[in-house]
Design an enzyme around this catalytic site. Structure first.
Site, PDB file in Angstrom:
ATOM      1  N   ASP A  21       0.817  -1.096   0.098  1.00 23.90           N
ATOM      2  CA  ASP A  21       0.189   0.180   0.165  1.00 23.90           C
ATOM      3  C   ASP A  21       1.009   0.979   0.115  1.00 23.90           C
ATOM      4  OD1 ASP A  21      -2.380   1.467   0.043  1.00 23.90           O
ATOM      5  OD2 ASP A  21      -2.657   1.389   2.151  1.00 23.90           O
ATOM      6  N   GLY A  22       0.426   2.266  -0.438  1.00 20.99           N
ATOM      7  CA  GLY A  22       0.909   3.749  -0.640  1.00 20.99           C
ATOM      8  C   GLY A  22       1.570   4.003  -1.751  1.00 20.99           C
ATOM      9  N   HIS A  38       2.614   3.200  -8.989  1.00 19.70           N
ATOM     10  CA  HIS A  38       2.843   1.821  -9.213  1.00 19.70           C
ATOM     11  C   HIS A  38       4.019   1.199  -9.834  1.00 19.70           C
ATOM     12  CE1 HIS A  38      -1.205   2.123  -7.697  1.00 19.70           C
ATOM     13  NE2 HIS A  38      -1.731   2.522  -8.676  1.00 19.70           N
ATOM     14  N   SER A  66      -7.519  -5.454  -5.755  1.00 15.60           N
ATOM     15  CA  SER A  66      -8.381  -5.925  -5.125  1.00 15.60           C
ATOM     16  C   SER A  66      -9.728  -5.953  -6.075  1.00 15.60           C
ATOM     17  CB  SER A  66      -8.577  -5.243  -3.760  1.00 15.60           C
ATOM     18  OG  SER A  66      -9.104  -4.024  -3.938  1.00 15.60           O
ATOM     19  N   GLU A  68     -12.127  -4.565  -5.070  1.00 19.37           N
ATOM     20  CA  GLU A  68     -12.775  -3.357  -5.006  1.00 19.37           C
ATOM     21  C   GLU A  68     -11.838  -2.240  -5.677  1.00 19.37           C
ATOM     22  OE1 GLU A  68     -11.991  -5.443  -2.339  1.00 19.37           O
ATOM     23  OE2 GLU A  68     -14.097  -5.621  -1.693  1.00 19.37           O
ATOM     24  N   LEU A 132      11.001 -20.529  -4.577  1.00 20.25           N
ATOM     25  CA  LEU A 132      10.011 -19.731  -4.002  1.00 20.25           C
ATOM     26  C   LEU A 132       8.528 -19.896  -4.960  1.00 20.25           C
ATOM     27  CD1 LEU A 132       9.092 -17.216  -2.095  1.00 20.25           C
ATOM     28  CD2 LEU A 132       9.711 -15.651  -3.915  1.00 20.25           C
TER      29      LEU A 132
HETATM   30  C1  FPP Z   1      -1.944   0.072  -3.511  1.00 14.56           C
HETATM   31  O1  FPP Z   1      -1.384   1.501  -3.457  1.00 14.56           O
HETATM   32  C2  FPP Z   1      -1.244  -0.636  -4.573  1.00 14.56           C
HETATM   33  C3  FPP Z   1      -1.995  -0.955  -5.524  1.00 14.56           C
HETATM   34  C4  FPP Z   1      -3.352  -0.830  -5.739  1.00 14.56           C
HETATM   35  C5  FPP Z   1      -1.407  -1.830  -6.728  1.00 14.56           C
HETATM   36  C6  FPP Z   1      -0.190  -2.492  -6.536  1.00 14.56           C
HETATM   37  C7  FPP Z   1       0.626  -2.633  -7.896  1.00 14.56           C
HETATM   38  C8  FPP Z   1       2.007  -2.709  -7.695  1.00 14.56           C
HETATM   39  C9  FPP Z   1       2.717  -2.452  -6.823  1.00 14.56           C
HETATM   40  C10 FPP Z   1       2.384  -2.751  -9.118  1.00 14.56           C
HETATM   41  C11 FPP Z   1       2.422  -4.212 -10.047  1.00 14.56           C
HETATM   42  C12 FPP Z   1       2.370  -5.464  -9.188  1.00 14.56           C
HETATM   43  C13 FPP Z   1       3.106  -6.507  -9.555  1.00 14.56           C
HETATM   44  C14 FPP Z   1       3.139  -7.810  -8.926  1.00 14.56           C
HETATM   45  C15 FPP Z   1       4.063  -6.314 -10.665  1.00 14.56           C
HETATM   46  P1  FPP Z   1      -2.576   2.674  -3.441  1.00 14.56           P
HETATM   47  O2  FPP Z   1      -2.612   3.013  -5.010  1.00 14.56           O
HETATM   48  O3  FPP Z   1      -3.800   2.344  -2.792  1.00 14.56           O
HETATM   49  O4  FPP Z   1      -1.956   3.880  -2.813  1.00 14.56           O
HETATM   50  P2  FPP Z   1      -2.523   5.095  -1.864  1.00 14.56           P
HETATM   51  O5  FPP Z   1      -3.247   4.329  -0.688  1.00 14.56           O
HETATM   52  O6  FPP Z   1      -1.331   5.818  -1.430  1.00 14.56           O
HETATM   53  O7  FPP Z   1      -3.353   5.815  -2.916  1.00 14.56           O
END
Ligand code: FPP
Length: 248
Positions: A21-22, A38, A66, A68, A132
């Site tokens: 997250d973040g 991202h 997710s 959501e 893994l």
């Molecule tokens: C949450 O941060 C993160 C996501 C919804 C996406 C996660 C995706 C990646 C790390 C990149 C692709 C992954 C792989 C496995 C190659 P947020 O957008 O909710 O952040 P915020 O809470 O600061 O808005």
């Protein structure tokens, strides 16, 4: 001494799950659009996968998207899907060299066809590996998974394959998408948020929870080792008393 050196090699959790997250806040902090966060998050994924392999973690499950998250602006969803395709294409060879197997949990029927096809091809290509197991939770939510499990279990009861009196937690485990892995011993969430956000609700019943302040794009394998070190200092009682645990 680094956290990696301080780790007790006998007490490495076999399964670690991470709520990444973040990314959005990280991008805003750097004056950029959310997708920039991202994109940088992929570097953290790379580092953490490497680190998990180095210390002998067997299963790493990452919450990448997710159920959501489909409600986010179309532009961000499309960019995330494109990023996933790119990451799969870029990383397959390296994952293979590192003997990593890939898996996915979630409602993958919702994913765009190109993501689904590339993902399943990559899963197939990496399936002979024995190191893994990296599982991506994509279009995943725990309540969705539990409802799917209940539907399938109800079908088996209706068909007469299972007697309701024989339903227990081990049997239910077998209806979940995580049936081939142990429950996570450690769940990490980055970004200073203290929530589970519909992730592995059944499976984390006795997981140790580790909430980290860093935003996901700043998280690296050293932070993973620190979380494992913290985990190793916890007393896991599973409902028993300290005295009982010590006597064992
Ligand atoms: C949450 O941060 C993160 C996501 C919804 C996406 C996660 C995706 C990646 C790390 C990149 C692709 C992954 C792989 C496995 C190659 P947020 O957008 O909710 O952040 P915020 O809470 O600061 O808005």
């Amino acid at each position: 001494m680094s956290f990696k050196q301080k780790l007790n090699k006998e007490l490495i959790p076999s399964h670690i799950a991470i709520i990444m997250d973040g990314n959005g806040r990280w991008a805003a902090k750097h004056g950029n659009a959310r997708i920039f966060g991202h994109e940088h998050g992929v570097e953290s994924v790379r580092s953490v996968v490497e680190g998990a392999g180095e210390v002998g973690v067997k299963y790493l499950t990452l919450y990448a998207f997710s159920t959501e998250n489909w409600a986010r602006p179309k532009e961000e969803v499309n960019a995330l899907m494109a990023l996933l395709i790119h990451a799969i294409e870029e990383e397959t060879e390296k994952l293979n060299k590192n003997n990593v197997r890939l898996g996915v949990i979630g409602d993958t029927n919702q994913l765009p066809t190109e993501v689904r096809e590339k993902l399943f091809r990559c899963i197939d290509n990496l399936s002979p590996n024995t190191g893994l197991t990296l599982t991506l939770a994509l279009s995943y939510s725990s309540k969705w998974e539990i409802i799917e499990a209940i539907k399938n279990l109800a079908e088996d009861v209706k068909e007469g394959n299972i007697q309701p009196k024989n339903i227990n937690k081990e049997l239910f485990d077998n209806y979940l998408s995580t049936r081939d892995m142990p429950d996570p011993e450690l769940l990490i969430r980055t970004s200073g948020e203290y929530r589970i956000s519909n992730f592995l609700l059944w499976q984390i019943a006795y997981s140790e929870l580790c909430f980290v302040e860093k935003l996901w794009p700043d998280f690296r394998k050293e932070d993973l080792f620190e979380a494992i070190y913290e985990f190793q200092g916890r007393e896991r009682r599973f409902g028993k008393t300290s005295e009982q645990i010590e006597a064992n």
